[in-house]
Every structure is written in C-alpha cells, then in structure tokens.
Design a protein around this motif. Structure first.
Motif, PDB file in Angstrom:
ATOM      1  N   MET A 250       0.830  -1.202   0.000  1.00 33.08           N
ATOM      2  CA  MET A 250       0.000   0.000   0.000  1.00 33.08           C
ATOM      3  C   MET A 250       0.869   1.258   0.000  1.00 33.08           C
ATOM      4  N   GLU A 251       1.980   1.200   0.717  1.00 32.43           N
ATOM      5  CA  GLU A 251       2.908   2.332   0.721  1.00 32.43           C
ATOM      6  C   GLU A 251       3.544   2.506  -0.664  1.00 32.43           C
ATOM      7  N   SER A 252       3.808   1.405  -1.351  1.00 31.26           N
ATOM      8  CA  SER A 252       4.369   1.477  -2.702  1.00 31.26           C
ATOM      9  C   SER A 252       3.398   2.176  -3.655  1.00 31.26           C
ATOM     10  N   ILE A 253       2.107   1.907  -3.490  1.00 29.19           N
ATOM     11  CA  ILE A 253       1.095   2.554  -4.346  1.00 29.19           C
ATOM     12  C   ILE A 253       1.028   4.047  -4.047  1.00 29.19           C
ATOM     13  N   LEU A 254       1.091   4.398  -2.764  1.00 28.67           N
ATOM     14  CA  LEU A 254       1.080   5.810  -2.389  1.00 28.67           C
ATOM     15  C   LEU A 254       2.301   6.537  -2.944  1.00 28.67           C
ATOM     16  N   GLN A 255       3.454   5.877  -2.906  1.00 30.39           N
ATOM     17  CA  GLN A 255       4.669   6.475  -3.456  1.00 30.39           C
ATOM     18  C   GLN A 255       4.562   6.629  -4.972  1.00 30.39           C
ATOM     19  N   ALA A 256       3.894   5.661  -5.614  1.00 31.03           N
ATOM     20  CA  ALA A 256       3.699   5.747  -7.063  1.00 31.03           C
ATOM     21  C   ALA A 256       2.835   6.959  -7.409  1.00 31.03           C
ATOM     22  N   LYS A 257       1.837   7.238  -6.581  1.00 34.15           N
ATOM     23  CA  LYS A 257       1.002   8.419  -6.824  1.00 34.15           C
ATOM     24  C   LYS A 257       1.831   9.698  -6.722  1.00 34.15           C
ATOM     25  N   LYS A 258       2.723   9.754  -5.745  1.00 35.30           N
ATOM     26  CA  LYS A 258       3.578  10.933  -5.603  1.00 35.30           C
ATOM     27  C   LYS A 258       4.487  11.103  -6.818  1.00 35.30           C
ATOM     28  N   LYS A 259       5.023   9.985  -7.318  1.00 40.72           N
ATOM     29  CA  LYS A 259       5.899  10.043  -8.488  1.00 40.72           C
ATOM     30  C   LYS A 259       5.111  10.456  -9.734  1.00 40.72           C
ATOM     31  N   LEU A 260       3.846  10.066  -9.773  1.00 45.62           N
ATOM     32  CA  LEU A 260       2.990  10.464 -10.889  1.00 45.62           C
ATOM     33  C   LEU A 260       2.850  11.980 -10.925  1.00 45.62           C
ATOM     34  N   TYR A 261       2.647  12.585  -9.741  1.00 48.69           N
ATOM     35  CA  TYR A 261       2.550  14.042  -9.663  1.00 48.69           C
ATOM     36  C   TYR A 261       3.866  14.692 -10.088  1.00 48.69           C
ATOM     37  N   GLY A 262       4.972  13.988  -9.877  1.00 57.78           N
ATOM     38  CA  GLY A 262       6.274  14.532 -10.220  1.00 57.78           C
ATOM     39  C   GLY A 262       6.671  14.278 -11.671  1.00 57.78           C
ATOM     40  N   ASN A 263       5.692  13.858 -12.474  1.00 57.88           N
ATOM     41  CA  ASN A 263       5.909  13.664 -13.916  1.00 57.88           C
ATOM     42  C   ASN A 263       6.893  12.553 -14.250  1.00 57.88           C
ATOM     43  N   MET A 264       6.951  11.528 -13.410  1.00 58.35           N
ATOM     44  CA  MET A 264       7.796  10.380 -13.730  1.00 58.35           C
ATOM     45  C   MET A 264       7.206   9.639 -14.929  1.00 58.35           C
ATOM     46  N   ASN A 265       8.058   9.046 -15.752  1.00 51.69           N
ATOM     47  CA  ASN A 265       7.608   8.248 -16.886  1.00 51.69           C
ATOM     48  C   ASN A 265       6.625   7.179 -16.399  1.00 51.69           C
ATOM     49  N   ARG A 266       5.420   7.154 -16.982  1.00 50.04           N
ATOM     50  CA  ARG A 266       4.355   6.290 -16.469  1.00 50.04           C
ATOM     51  C   ARG A 266       4.639   4.800 -16.683  1.00 50.04           C
ATOM     52  N   THR A 267       5.316   4.476 -17.783  1.00 51.83           N
ATOM     53  CA  THR A 267       5.658   3.068 -18.008  1.00 51.83           C
ATOM     54  C   THR A 267       6.631   2.579 -16.937  1.00 51.83           C
ATOM     55  N   LEU A 268       7.677   3.344 -16.700  1.00 53.16           N
ATOM     56  CA  LEU A 268       8.665   2.981 -15.685  1.00 53.16           C
ATOM     57  C   LEU A 268       8.027   2.950 -14.301  1.00 53.16           C
ATOM     58  N   LEU A 269       7.160   3.909 -14.036  1.00 54.45           N
ATOM     59  CA  LEU A 269       6.484   3.973 -12.736  1.00 54.45           C
ATOM     60  C   LEU A 269       5.705   2.686 -12.477  1.00 54.45           C
ATOM     61  N   MET A 270       4.924   2.249 -13.468  1.00 48.35           N
ATOM     62  CA  MET A 270       4.085   1.062 -13.276  1.00 48.35           C
ATOM     63  C   MET A 270       4.910  -0.213 -13.233  1.00 48.35           C
ATOM     64  N   GLU A 271       5.987  -0.261 -14.011  1.00 46.16           N
ATOM     65  CA  GLU A 271       6.844  -1.457 -13.971  1.00 46.16           C
ATOM     66  C   GLU A 271       7.498  -1.602 -12.601  1.00 46.16           C
ATOM     67  N   GLN A 272       7.960  -0.502 -12.051  1.00 44.39           N
ATOM     68  CA  GLN A 272       8.544  -0.543 -10.700  1.00 44.39           C
ATOM     69  C   GLN A 272       7.506  -0.957  -9.669  1.00 44.39           C
ATOM     70  N   LEU A 273       6.304  -0.420  -9.816  1.00 46.18           N
ATOM     71  CA  LEU A 273       5.242  -0.746  -8.864  1.00 46.18           C
ATOM     72  C   LEU A 273       4.890  -2.226  -8.922  1.00 46.18           C
ATOM     73  N   VAL A 274       4.758  -2.768 -10.125  1.00 39.85           N
ATOM     74  CA  VAL A 274       4.423  -4.181 -10.282  1.00 39.85           C
ATOM     75  C   VAL A 274       5.491  -5.074  -9.649  1.00 39.85           C
ATOM     76  N   LEU A 275       6.750  -4.722  -9.841  1.00 42.32           N
ATOM     77  CA  LEU A 275       7.835  -5.506  -9.244  1.00 42.32           C
ATOM     78  C   LEU A 275       7.738  -5.476  -7.719  1.00 42.32           C
ATOM     79  N   ASN A 276       7.417  -4.313  -7.167  1.00 44.60           N
ATOM     80  CA  ASN A 276       7.264  -4.205  -5.707  1.00 44.60           C
ATOM     81  C   ASN A 276       6.079  -5.013  -5.206  1.00 44.60           C
ATOM     82  N   LEU A 277       4.954  -4.940  -5.933  1.00 47.76           N
ATOM     83  CA  LEU A 277       3.747  -5.666  -5.499  1.00 47.76           C
ATOM     84  C   LEU A 277       3.921  -7.172  -5.606  1.00 47.76           C
TER      85      LEU A 277
END
Length: 331
Positions: free
Chosen positions: A297-324
């Motif tokens: 759940m913390e990983s998802i919250l961090q992903a939301k913060k990175k989304l606001y920071g304009n992180m590449n969405r593909t990389l963001l989701m790939e990192q999130l999936v690996l964490n989950l």
C-alpha cells in the motif's frame, strides 16, 4: 445551495456561522474531508457570509451584489487557487500574496481559498507559511484537502482544522442501487467520492467501468507471474490509462483493492470496494503477511507521488508491479 450544504455538513456550517456571530473569525482554516463532502461549497458559503451586505442571524442573504458575485466566483476580494497541472507552484503563491497585500480591493475582508492544498510543492508551501505567520489586515485563508497529513505540520498548526464528515456509505449505495446501478459498482464508486451525483456519473461511465476492470485484471496478472503482469502493463494498462487523471484513479482503485485484502485477512465486516471479486481477494489475503500488505500500500502511495512529479508512467508502473509481486508469498 445553502440548504444543501447545511443538510450535508450541518456541524461545519453551524461552527462557521457561530464564529461569525461571535466575531471570532480566524485568519486561516483547513477544511479536511473526503472528495465530494462539500468543502468548496462550504468555503464559498463562508465567503458569502463574510462579505454579505445584509447578513441575518449569521446567514448570508444570498440576494445582495456581494453574495451573487462570491457565488459566481467573480468577487475581487475572493481568490481561488487550484493546482497548475499536477501541483500548486511557488509562483502561484507569490502571485496570491502580492494580490492579498496590495491596495485596490473593495471594502471588507479578503479571502483566499486553496483547493487541493496538499498538492502544494515544497516551495509553494514554504511561501504560504511565511504569509500565514504574518497575515496583513483582514485576510482569511481557507485550505481544502483530502489528505490532511500531507499538509506541512507548520501549516497545520497555524490553521483551525474543520473536519467534514462523510455521508453514510450504505445509504449512498442503496440509493444508487435503486437507480439501477449494480451493488458491486455502487460499492466501488462510493469509495471514490462522497458526492452521490458524482458517484452516479462514475457508475454510468463506460470508461470508468473499463478502468475498474483493468485494475482487477492487473491484480490477477500479478498473482500469476511477474512477467505476465509486466506484459499486461504494456498491452492493457497503459492504453486504458492514457491521461494522468485516469492513472491516478487507477492507482486509487488499486489501493482500495489492497484495503479489501486487509479487511478480509483481518475478518472485518467493512463494506468492500470490490465485493464481486471477494473470492480472489480472499485468496490473496492468505498469501500475504500484514507487513507485506502495508508495504504494498505504501508502494502505491509512493507511485502516486511520483505520478505528480511527472515520472515516466511506463517505468512507474513497472517498478510498482515488481514491488507488489514480491509480496505474493505463502505465510
């Protein structure tokens, strides 16, 4: 409008009207509550009261020129700040402060409303903090947030916190079902907004239905194999989540799916967000520890913060999936 917000948030409106009646108007308020609980509506109501030409018993008349202009968001003494893109920037705060401190306003209090105040970046928050510490003249700030704990503690301490109570979720769900919405969809949309009209709009939106389905399919893919989940991101997730708003909503739904897993693991009686997928979520609850669920759940919250920071969405989701996927272990 007045009767609507008073019915939905009577305690809040009574408190605001009492501060006006007893001339104890604060210089800064923090309206804290879920999306759809009427925070901006209440802020506008309070603004009308503070500027009304003929209030009666701490209630704005609604008919004077000032009330009408505040309602229409065109009164020069009322300024509303919203995120510029994904956040509220320092330049917006600097411009606001310059406007609040210069002459040329109409008589009466100056009011500024900051929507999504938790979206202020660090520079914007620090700029606002300096102004809150040394307010000039009759100025009232109203900060609106759905994430109180994301507001700087130093800003929190300088504002009067006014919590907005959510409506009864079961009653909202029942009313949606009466209009033909399925119980499962009603359960999902009432987790996302406390506004019954917006909930109905979401429930009847085909794009939202596809988005909901995509989130649940990602959960299933991650349960099977990490490579399948990574492929799913490319083939299904990204084509559906084309806009940042869609991605944010998708991450919110993903977070609520894990909330469901925690509820099922703990044997709680809480209404689920995805009752139609209870069996699969229960299976996942038996594969994961509480500690791992918390980390996911913390990983998802961090992903939301990175989304606001304009992180590449593909990389963001790939990192999130690996964490989950790391969390899928037998206990």
């Amino acid at each position: 409008m007045v009767s609507s917000i008073k019915q939905r948030q009577k305690a809040v409106i009574d408190r605001l009207e009492s501060t006006f009646l007893h001339k104890r108007i604060g210089h800064a308020y923090l309206f804290d509550g879920e999306k759809g609980t009427g925070k901006e509506e209440a802020a506008i109501h309070f603004g009308k009261l503070l500027l009304c030409e003929r209030p009666q018993n701490a209630v704005p008349c609604e008919t004077c020129n000032a009330c009408k202009r505040v309602q229409a968001r065109i009164h020069p003494n009322v300024t509303i700040i919203e995120p510029d893109g994904q956040d509220i920037k320092k330049e917006q705060m600097s411009s606001l402060i310059m406007k609040m401190t210069k002459k040329g306003y109409e008589p009466g209090r100056k009011i500024y409303i900051i929507a999504r105040a938790d979206r202020m970046n660090a520079a914007a928050a620090n700029t606002l903090l300096k102004f809150l510490e040394e307010p000039e003249g009759d100025v009232t700030a109203i900060l609106l947030t759905e994430a109180y704990h994301s507001i700087l503690p130093t800003i929190q301490s300088r504002c009067q916190r006014i919590p907005f109570l959510p409506p009864n979720r079961e009653e909202m769900m029942a009313k949606l079902v009466e209009t033909g919405i399925t119980p499962s969809m009603a359960a999902t949309v009432t987790m996302l907004t406390a506004d019954s009209e917006k909930a109905k709009e979401l429930a009847e939106n085909d794009q939202f239905a596809l988005l909901r389905k995509t989130v649940l399919k990602l959960m299933e893919a991650a349960d099977r194999h990490v490579n399948e989940a990574l492929l799913f991101i490319q083939s299904d997730w990204l084509p559906v989540m084309k806009e940042k708003e869609d991605m944010e909503l998708g991450l919110d739904l993903l977070l609520y799916a894990y909330r469901d897993i925690v509820s099922l693991k703990a044997g709680l009686q809480a209404e689920l967000t995805f009752p139609d997928h209870q069996q699969h979520l229960r299976t996942l609850s038996m594969k994961m520890t509480y500690n791992r669920l918390s980390e996911n759940m913390e990983s998802i919250l961090q992903a939301k913060k990175k989304l606001y920071g304009n992180m590449n969405r593909t990389l963001l989701m790939e990192q999130l999936v690996l964490n989950l996927q790391e969390g899928l272990m037998l206990v």
